[in-house]
Design a protein around this motif. Structure first.
Motif, short mmCIF file in Angstrom:
data_model
loop_
_atom_site.label_atom_id
_atom_site.label_comp_id
_atom_site.label_asym_id
_atom_site.label_seq_id
_atom_site.Cartn_x
_atom_site.Cartn_y
_atom_site.Cartn_z
N GLN A 186 38.33 33.11 10.32
CA GLN A 186 39.19 32.07 10.85
C GLN A 186 40.14 31.58 9.76
O GLN A 186 39.70 31.01 8.76
N GLN A 188 42.56 29.39 7.64
CA GLN A 188 42.66 27.95 7.41
C GLN A 188 44.14 27.58 7.32
O GLN A 188 44.84 28.09 6.45
N GLN A 203 42.85 16.16 11.24
CA GLN A 203 41.86 16.75 12.14
C GLN A 203 42.04 16.23 13.57
O GLN A 203 41.88 16.98 14.52
N THR A 208 44.85 20.79 15.77
CA THR A 208 43.50 21.29 15.52
C THR A 208 43.02 22.09 16.73
O THR A 208 42.45 23.18 16.58
N ARG A 212 42.31 26.11 17.17
CA ARG A 212 40.99 26.55 17.66
C ARG A 212 41.18 27.58 18.78
O ARG A 212 40.53 28.62 18.81
N GLU A 217 41.69 27.66 12.13
CA GLU A 217 41.20 26.29 11.94
C GLU A 217 42.20 25.44 11.19
O GLU A 217 42.93 25.95 10.34
N ASN A 218 42.20 24.15 11.49
CA ASN A 218 42.96 23.20 10.68
C ASN A 218 42.25 23.10 9.33
O ASN A 218 41.04 22.85 9.29
N LYS A 221 39.54 19.22 7.30
CA LYS A 221 38.33 19.03 8.10
C LYS A 221 37.92 17.55 8.15
O LYS A 221 37.33 17.08 9.09
#
Lengths: 302, 335
Positions: A186, A188, A203, A208, A212, A217-218, A221
């Protein structure tokens, strides 16, 4: 001469009072028949005398939502920022910052739609006092935008049109999900909204959820209070994102990495994964969210 | 306590806070990591890189800017013989803000040939406004302190109004954020390329005034007596004025206008060491640096990662202390 003038004045005042009295009586009678009680996304209760026919939005994203669901003739205005779809440019412009209350009243809207965070609550209260209810929506996910479209459909009696639209949008999203759900590593992704200080998509933004859906992914986190938190260079070094969104390579080189040469260490810079998403697609939660997903897909998997 | 003991104590405290400050950041670090960074530096280790290239310049900039503002505040209060004076009285802060705002709002590009322009324009703005204030405060080949103060206040208000107008007309939220962030001061932009300028300005000025301290103290006695004691008042004022504009200019240009340090630290200094202490200026600079380091540390600890704007912290801690001084009976505010 003086006396006649005063008499005229008195008559005028009497007439006005009578008019006001009549005006204030008639809606109450109607209310009893077909009053509409709404609860917006902020939990505010709105009482409308009838189903709204004349509406507009105080946010450009909301204008896009309205145009997607409603009959164009029921949208009576636009804000200076509204530029999509093209038909919106034919609508009269209403200043939304600061809100031009007189202009709003002149347009006689039955209801104004807006988005949480765009219109301050006190502005909504003021409009309410002036007899124009304000309906807020808020979105945390892509799905909540679709739910918002259906919500508008319900309020305006356009359920069928809204349903057709959201069905096809949901189908597109499902296809995107299917394509990328199995994605193993995934990526980033860090998306910046401003460079000095460095503000990013946090987030708790729709980005985000978009990432997904695309199997990425963002990079941020941690949950900050603000949806778009300010970050330090050290924080970004630690995040070490694979992809940086915020400008073309040249733009980021000039405005971002020139100012923060320390950040040339991040993977996104080293691997040249720097992209410029379309501003409006990123920032406006609207039916064009699917176009935004396609654009992001292009950056991540081309 | 003797004056030299105060100086040594201040230096020790600065070292302690520097060591603590080096540990605060997004990467988890301890004393061993920091020692390792200085003894076996490995540029590929991101944690070490962050300590050396992000944390250290930030702390040094805070130290230098705090010292510069306190030092200039002391000079200014001595020159105009007024305990309410601060280094921004010459319009430096508003001038710098105007310079920075001009860049942030896109009237000039944000960087040219790799040089980041806001600090450059802020410095130019600071100098320009200071120059106008000095011209207005100048009569019969002399600087008239009261006239200088009024000119400073008037011009600052005018420039602040222009900044306000530009801010109001701003077409993007991002630009507003830049301006607000800048106007409350921050050391987040610190880098090794930025630190040398304010440091050199401060160092030269400090060295110069350590030898010039006597003239400064005599100036506190009032113009006539200073003249009677053989001080060339007009020349001394020019020297002070030039120093303040350069040192404050660099401090503001690199970190934004940070309030209260230049106002309260000189009072602390005089409260501890007396009005005419020999080491007053040096001590004042050290305490200013220490205070700013502490404020920066607090700002980063209570609001990670970006830290609260430093101006908020300095006012928060500065104002109660100022009020305490106001009510302390045996402290003479005049100076």
């Amino acid at each position: 001469m003086q006396a006649i003038y005063t008499l005229k004045q008195a008559r005028f005042i009497l007439q006005t009072l009578l008019c006001l009295l009549l005006l204030s009586c008639s809606p109450q009678e109607k209310q009893k028949e077909q009053q509409l009680v709404l609860h917006d996304d902020l939990g505010r209760e709105l009482k409308l005398p009838k189903r709204p026919e004349r509406v507009f939005a105080l946010a450009s994203s909301m204008t896009e939502m309205l145009f997607a669901v409603l009959d164009t003739s029921s949208i009576v205005a636009r804000t200076p920022n509204c530029d999509y779809p093209a038909a919106v440019l034919q609508k009269p412009e209403v200043n939304n910052y600061p809100v031009d209350y007189e202009q709003v009243l002149a347009l006689k809207p039955d209801l104004i739609f807006t988005v949480e965070g765009i219109t301050p609550l006190e502005v909504a209260e003021r409009l309410q006092e002036l007899g124009v209810p304000v309906y807020y929506q808020k979105y945390e996910t892509v799905e909540s935008i679709f739910a918002g479209l259906e919500d508008i459909g319900r309020i305006m009696g356009r359920e069928q049109q809204a349903k057709q639209l959201t069905d096809s949008l949901r189908q597109e999203v499902a296809q995107l999900k299917k394509r990328h759900q199995q994605s193993k590593n995934q990526q980033q992704v860090l998306a910046i909204t401003w460079v000095d200080p460095i503000y990013v998509y946090g987030q708790n933004t729709i980005l985000t959820d978009k990432l997904r859906i695309l199997g990425a992914e963002n990079a941020v986190k941690e949950l900050f209070e603000q949806p778009y938190p300010a970050l330090t260079r050290e924080y970004i070094l630690k995040l070490n994102p694979d992809v940086l969104l915020g400008g073309t390579k040249e733009e980021l080189e000039e405005k971002f990495f020139n100012q923060y040469p320390e950040l040339r260490k991040i993977k996104a810079y080293q691997n040249n994964q720097l992209y410029k998403p379309t501003d409006d697609l990123m920032s406006r939660p609207s039916p064009r969210v699917v176009a935004s997903l396609w654009e992001l897909e292009e950056f991540l998997y081309k | 306590m003797r004056q030299s003991s105060y100086i040594i104590l201040a230096l020790l405290l600065i070292l302690v806070v520097l060591m603590l400050g080096l540990q605060v950041g997004s990467f988890k670090t301890n004393f061993a990591t920091i020692a390792d960074t200085f003894l076996n530096y490995n540029p590929n280790n991101t944690t070490q890189y962050a300590i050396l290239h992000l944390r250290l310049p930030r702390l040094l900039l805070a130290l230098v800017v705090g010292a510069s503002l306190a030092f200039c505040g002391y000079l200014m209060q001595a020159m105009v013989n007024n305990g309410l004076a601060d280094p921004y009285l010459l319009g430096t802060a508003s001038g710098a803000s105007l310079g920075a705002v001009i860049v942030f709002f896109g009237f000039v590009p944000i960087s040219v040939a790799g040089i980041y322009l806001p600090p450059v324009f802020a410095l130019a703005g600071a100098f320009l406004v200071t120059l106008v204030v000095v011209v207005l405060g100048y009569r019969k080949r002399q600087i008239i302190p009261s006239q200088l103060l009024l000119a400073g206040i008037a011009l600052s208000s005018l420039v602040t109004a222009v900044v306000g107008l530009l801010t109001f007309l701003s077409d993007s939220e991002g630009k507003l954020k830049s301006v607000i962030f800048w106007s409350m001061g921050s050391f987040e932009r610190a880098s090794w390329s930025l630190v040398p300028y304010p440091s050199m300005a401060l160092l030269l000025a400090l060295l110069f005034f350590v030898f010039y301290q006597k003239e400064l103290n005599i100036l506190l006695l009032g113009e006539e007596r200073a003249q009677a004691m053989g001080i060339r008042v007009a020349r001394t004022r020019w020297v002070i004025l030039a120093t303040i504009s350069v040192v404050t200019g660099f401090a503001v240009a690199t970190s934004g206008p940070i309030g209260f340090v230049g106002l309260i630290v000189p009072h602390v200094t005089r409260g501890l060491l007396g009005i005419t202490g020999r080491t007053n200026l040096l001590f004042c600079a050290f305490i200013g640096g220490l205070f700013m380091l502490l404020c920066d540390l607090i700002s980063r600890i209570i609001y990670p990662p970006a830290g609260l704007p430093i101006g908020i912290i300095t006012s928060f801690f500065g104002v109660p202390f100022f009020v305490y001084l106001l009510f302390k009976k045996n402290y003479n505010f005049r100076g």
